[in-house]
Design a protein around this motif. Structure first.
Motif, PDB file in Angstrom:
ATOM      1  N   ARG A   1       0.821  -1.212   0.000  1.00 36.35           N
ATOM      2  CA  ARG A   1       0.000   0.000   0.000  1.00 36.35           C
ATOM      3  C   ARG A   1       0.856   1.263   0.000  1.00 36.35           C
ATOM      4  N   ASN A   2       1.931   1.268   0.775  1.00 34.06           N
ATOM      5  CA  ASN A   2       2.674   2.544   0.904  1.00 34.06           C
ATOM      6  C   ASN A   2       4.111   2.481   0.392  1.00 34.06           C
ATOM      7  N   ARG A   3       4.519   1.366  -0.216  1.00 32.76           N
ATOM      8  CA  ARG A   3       5.896   1.330  -0.733  1.00 32.76           C
ATOM      9  C   ARG A   3       5.992   2.179  -1.992  1.00 32.76           C
ATOM     10  N   VAL A   4       6.919   3.143  -1.977  1.00 36.52           N
ATOM     11  CA  VAL A   4       7.096   4.024  -3.137  1.00 36.52           C
ATOM     12  C   VAL A   4       7.837   3.240  -4.211  1.00 36.52           C
ATOM     13  N   LYS A   5       7.198   3.101  -5.349  1.00 37.29           N
ATOM     14  CA  LYS A   5       7.818   2.312  -6.421  1.00 37.29           C
ATOM     15  C   LYS A   5       8.564   3.214  -7.391  1.00 37.29           C
ATOM     16  N   ARG A   6       7.907   4.315  -7.803  1.00 35.98           N
ATOM     17  CA  ARG A   6       8.563   5.234  -8.745  1.00 35.98           C
ATOM     18  C   ARG A   6       9.524   6.126  -7.990  1.00 35.98           C
TER      19      ARG A   6
ATOM     20  N   ILE B   1       9.700  19.863 -10.193  1.00 30.73           N
ATOM     21  CA  ILE B   1       9.289  20.676  -9.050  1.00 30.73           C
ATOM     22  C   ILE B   1       9.944  20.079  -7.811  1.00 30.73           C
TER      23      ILE B   1
ATOM     24  N   THR C   1       1.089  18.292   0.581  1.00 33.03           N
ATOM     25  CA  THR C   1       2.160  18.606  -0.385  1.00 33.03           C
ATOM     26  C   THR C   1       2.656  20.027  -0.175  1.00 33.03           C
TER      27      THR C   1
ATOM     28  N   PHE D   1      -2.207   6.734   5.538  1.00 32.90           N
ATOM     29  CA  PHE D   1      -3.356   5.838   5.392  1.00 32.90           C
ATOM     30  C   PHE D   1      -3.915   5.460   6.756  1.00 32.90           C
TER      31      PHE D   1
ATOM     32  N   TYR E   1       9.672  19.371  -3.984  1.00 25.97           N
ATOM     33  CA  TYR E   1       8.497  19.226  -3.132  1.00 25.97           C
ATOM     34  C   TYR E   1       8.778  18.321  -1.941  1.00 25.97           C
TER      35      TYR E   1
ATOM     36  N   SER F   1       3.937   7.350   3.929  1.00 23.61           N
ATOM     37  CA  SER F   1       5.171   7.460   3.149  1.00 23.61           C
ATOM     38  C   SER F   1       5.378   8.940   2.864  1.00 23.61           C
ATOM     39  N   ALA F   2       6.638   9.310   2.726  1.00 23.80           N
ATOM     40  CA  ALA F   2       6.954  10.668   2.287  1.00 23.80           C
ATOM     41  C   ALA F   2       7.810  10.566   1.045  1.00 23.80           C
ATOM     42  N   LYS F   3       7.689  11.562   0.200  1.00 19.15           N
ATOM     43  CA  LYS F   3       8.551  11.623  -0.975  1.00 19.15           C
ATOM     44  C   LYS F   3       9.074  13.056  -1.011  1.00 19.15           C
TER      45      LYS F   3
ATOM     46  N   SER G   1       6.159  15.717   0.125  1.00 16.50           N
ATOM     47  CA  SER G   1       4.770  15.253   0.197  1.00 16.50           C
ATOM     48  C   SER G   1       4.654  14.036   1.091  1.00 16.50           C
ATOM     49  N   VAL G   2       3.465  13.890   1.666  1.00 17.36           N
ATOM     50  CA  VAL G   2       3.172  12.735   2.535  1.00 17.36           C
ATOM     51  C   VAL G   2       1.837  12.148   2.112  1.00 17.36           C
ATOM     52  N   MET G   3       1.782  10.832   2.092  1.00 15.57           N
ATOM     53  CA  MET G   3       0.501  10.132   1.982  1.00 15.57           C
ATOM     54  C   MET G   3       0.359   9.286   3.247  1.00 15.57           C
TER      55      MET G   3
HETATM   56  C1  LIG Z   1       4.651  18.832  -7.020  1.00 14.25           C
HETATM   57  C2  LIG Z   1       4.838  17.413  -7.519  1.00 14.25           C
HETATM   58  C3  LIG Z   1       5.163  17.172  -8.833  1.00 14.25           C
HETATM   59  C4  LIG Z   1       5.317  15.854  -9.294  1.00 14.25           C
HETATM   60  N1  LIG Z   1       5.612  15.659 -10.596  1.00 14.25           N
HETATM   61  C5  LIG Z   1       5.680  14.404 -11.065  1.00 14.25           C
HETATM   62  C6  LIG Z   1       5.910  14.133 -12.452  1.00 14.25           C
HETATM   63  O1  LIG Z   1       6.038  15.049 -13.247  1.00 14.25           O
HETATM   64  N2  LIG Z   1       5.970  12.850 -12.865  1.00 14.25           N
HETATM   65  C7  LIG Z   1       5.808  11.812 -11.992  1.00 14.25           C
HETATM   66  O2  LIG Z   1       5.852  10.654 -12.414  1.00 14.25           O
HETATM   67  N3  LIG Z   1       5.621  12.042 -10.694  1.00 14.25           N
HETATM   68  C8  LIG Z   1       5.546  13.300 -10.220  1.00 14.25           C
HETATM   69  N4  LIG Z   1       5.340  13.497  -8.875  1.00 14.25           N
HETATM   70  C9  LIG Z   1       5.339  12.334  -7.978  1.00 14.25           C
HETATM   71  C10 LIG Z   1       3.951  11.738  -7.814  1.00 14.25           C
HETATM   72  O3  LIG Z   1       3.400  12.233  -6.603  1.00 14.25           O
HETATM   73  C11 LIG Z   1       4.000  10.219  -7.684  1.00 14.25           C
HETATM   74  O4  LIG Z   1       4.924   9.841  -6.692  1.00 14.25           O
HETATM   75  C12 LIG Z   1       4.383   9.528  -8.975  1.00 14.25           C
HETATM   76  O5  LIG Z   1       3.588   9.974 -10.047  1.00 14.25           O
HETATM   77  C13 LIG Z   1       4.232   8.021  -8.858  1.00 14.25           C
HETATM   78  O6  LIG Z   1       2.878   7.704  -8.635  1.00 14.25           O
HETATM   79  P1  LIG Z   1       2.474   6.188  -8.463  1.00 14.25           P
HETATM   80  O7  LIG Z   1       1.026   6.118  -8.055  1.00 14.25           O
HETATM   81  O8  LIG Z   1       2.929   5.408  -9.645  1.00 14.25           O
HETATM   82  O9  LIG Z   1       3.365   5.816  -7.204  1.00 14.25           O
HETATM   83  P2  LIG Z   1       3.700   4.458  -6.553  1.00 14.25           P
HETATM   84  O10 LIG Z   1       5.165   4.473  -6.300  1.00 14.25           O
HETATM   85  O11 LIG Z   1       3.079   3.309  -7.284  1.00 14.25           O
HETATM   86  O12 LIG Z   1       2.902   4.638  -5.188  1.00 14.25           O
HETATM   87  C14 LIG Z   1       2.957   3.631  -4.215  1.00 14.25           C
HETATM   88  C15 LIG Z   1       2.912   4.272  -2.873  1.00 14.25           C
HETATM   89  O13 LIG Z   1       4.023   5.156  -2.750  1.00 14.25           O
HETATM   90  C16 LIG Z   1       3.672   6.252  -1.947  1.00 14.25           C
HETATM   91  N5  LIG Z   1       3.788   7.503  -2.722  1.00 14.25           N
HETATM   92  C17 LIG Z   1       3.751   7.668  -4.069  1.00 14.25           C
HETATM   93  N6  LIG Z   1       3.902   8.955  -4.395  1.00 14.25           N
HETATM   94  C18 LIG Z   1       4.048   9.619  -3.237  1.00 14.25           C
HETATM   95  C19 LIG Z   1       4.246  10.974  -2.937  1.00 14.25           C
HETATM   96  N7  LIG Z   1       4.351  11.930  -3.889  1.00 14.25           N
HETATM   97  N8  LIG Z   1       4.347  11.327  -1.631  1.00 14.25           N
HETATM   98  C20 LIG Z   1       4.269  10.421  -0.644  1.00 14.25           C
HETATM   99  N9  LIG Z   1       4.085   9.107  -0.888  1.00 14.25           N
HETATM  100  C21 LIG Z   1       3.986   8.714  -2.171  1.00 14.25           C
HETATM  101  C22 LIG Z   1       2.232   6.027  -1.509  1.00 14.25           C
HETATM  102  O14 LIG Z   1       2.208   5.401  -0.246  1.00 14.25           O
HETATM  103  C23 LIG Z   1       1.701   5.138  -2.597  1.00 14.25           C
HETATM  104  O15 LIG Z   1       0.586   4.398  -2.190  1.00 14.25           O
HETATM  105  C24 LIG Z   1       5.169  14.785  -8.391  1.00 14.25           C
HETATM  106  C25 LIG Z   1       4.841  15.030  -7.065  1.00 14.25           C
HETATM  107  C26 LIG Z   1       4.670  16.334  -6.625  1.00 14.25           C
HETATM  108  C27 LIG Z   1       4.286  16.565  -5.192  1.00 14.25           C
END
Ligand SMILES: Cc1cc2nc3c(=O)[nH]c(=O)nc-3n(C[C@H](O)[C@H](O)[C@H](O)COP(=O)(O)OP(=O)(O)OC[C@H]3O[C@@H](n4cnc5c(N)ncnc54)[C@H](O)[C@@H]3O)c2cc1C
Length: 236
Positions: A10-15, A102, A86, A110, A104, A163-165, A106-108
């Motif tokens: 649910r909260n593992r950041v993949k990208r 950008i 954010t 749950f 940033y 999670s925070a990014k 951010s926190v998600m």
């Molecule tokens: C101002 C801003 C600009 C952005 N621009 C881009 C962009 O141009 N292209 C792009 O691909 N992404 C961008 N992002 C990042 C975006 O928020 C996502 O992290 C990204 O798109 C991946 O989404 P996903 O659902 O595939 O993430 P996944 O990695 O599949 O998400 C899985 C889990 O990771 C965590 N997670 C994912 N993203 C975040 C986050 N931002 N903060 C905290 N936890 C997170 C959550 O727990 C989520 O359930 C941006 C974020 C911000 C705040």
């Protein structure tokens, strides 16, 4: 309490996982420098994402609103929610459109929303909301009426996972683009506090009190929110 939130699908950041953290020490300050959040939830298959004001006490997040609000009525039944915050810290100007970005934080977060039903707990939370941002202000305010308390709903959510990014760096251009004659870099962005504006119906002689001391003109709002948080919850 462990230093990090548990991590699973649910909260593992993949990208761009290198930008991720699950540590409370990193996540709390991102939450505590914010007043606004967005709360996502699903009702009858329809997703909603509602902006509102919130605050944190330990691992619990609180938000409030009108008892008539659809968001609050829907969430009162204990539905899963995802609360996001954010901060936009900078415009990242690259040598190609593709590499613009950008900066940033951010926190998600749950959890499951719960409406506070107990009236003493609700009154405490209503006061805590004011106190958290404006320490000492409750003492100066008139008491809420029974109708005002009734009209207000407060929801809370224990953070189960978060999670925070964070992106806090310059442009990530392609190697061959760095020598191009194009300005590149970061334009920092800040929310800065302005001068207080009197209510037109303010009785003469009144000035902002100590409860607004943190909100000095020209100061970055993050600093004021962190200061008021620490004053309100110094024992945390
Ligand atoms: C101002 C801003 C600009 C952005 N621009 C881009 C962009 O141009 N292209 C792009 O691909 N992404 C961008 N992002 C990042 C975006 O928020 C996502 O992290 C990204 O798109 C991946 O989404 P996903 O659902 O595939 O993430 P996944 O990695 O599949 O998400 C899985 C889990 O990771 C965590 N997670 C994912 N993203 C975040 C986050 N931002 N903060 C905290 N936890 C997170 C959550 O727990 C989520 O359930 C941006 C974020 C911000 C705040």
């Amino acid at each position: 309490m462990t230093a990090s939130y548990p991590v699973d699908e649910r909260n593992r950041v993949k990208r761009l996982g290198k930008r991720a953290t699950y540590d409370r020490d990193a996540i709390y300050p991102i939450l505590d420098t914010a007043l606004l959040c967005h709360i996502a939830y699903v009702v009858d298959g329809q997703p909603y994402c509602t902006p509102t004001a919130f605050w944190r006490e330990g691992d619990t997040l609180f938000w409030h609103g009108s008892s008539a609000s659809r968001m609050l009525r829907a969430q009162a039944d204990g539905i899963p929610v995802c609360l996001t915050v954010t901060h936009m810290d900078g415009l990242v100007m690259a040598r190609s459109g593709f590499n613009h970005s950008i900066n940033y934080r951010s926190v998600m977060a749950f959890g499951t929303a719960r409406r506070i039903e107990d009236s003493a707990e609700k009154r405490h939370a209503m006061d805590a909301f004011v106190e958290r941002f404006f320490p000492g202000r409750n003492a100066a305010l008139r008491e809420p009426t029974g109708q005002e308390v009734k009209a207000t709903s407060i929801l809370s959510m224990e953070i189960e996972q978060a999670s925070a990014k964070i992106r806090a760096t310059g442009p990530g251009d392609d190697e061959e683009d760095f020598a191009l004659p194009i300005w590149a870099g970061v334009v920092p962005l800040r929310t800065v506090i302005g001068a207080p504006e009197d209510c037109p119906r303010l009785p003469a002689g009144l000035v902002p009190g100590a409860d607004l001391a943190a909100y000095r003109e020209g100061r970055v709002v993050d600093e004021a929110f962190l200061e008021t948080y620490r004053r309100g919850y110094a024992d945390e």
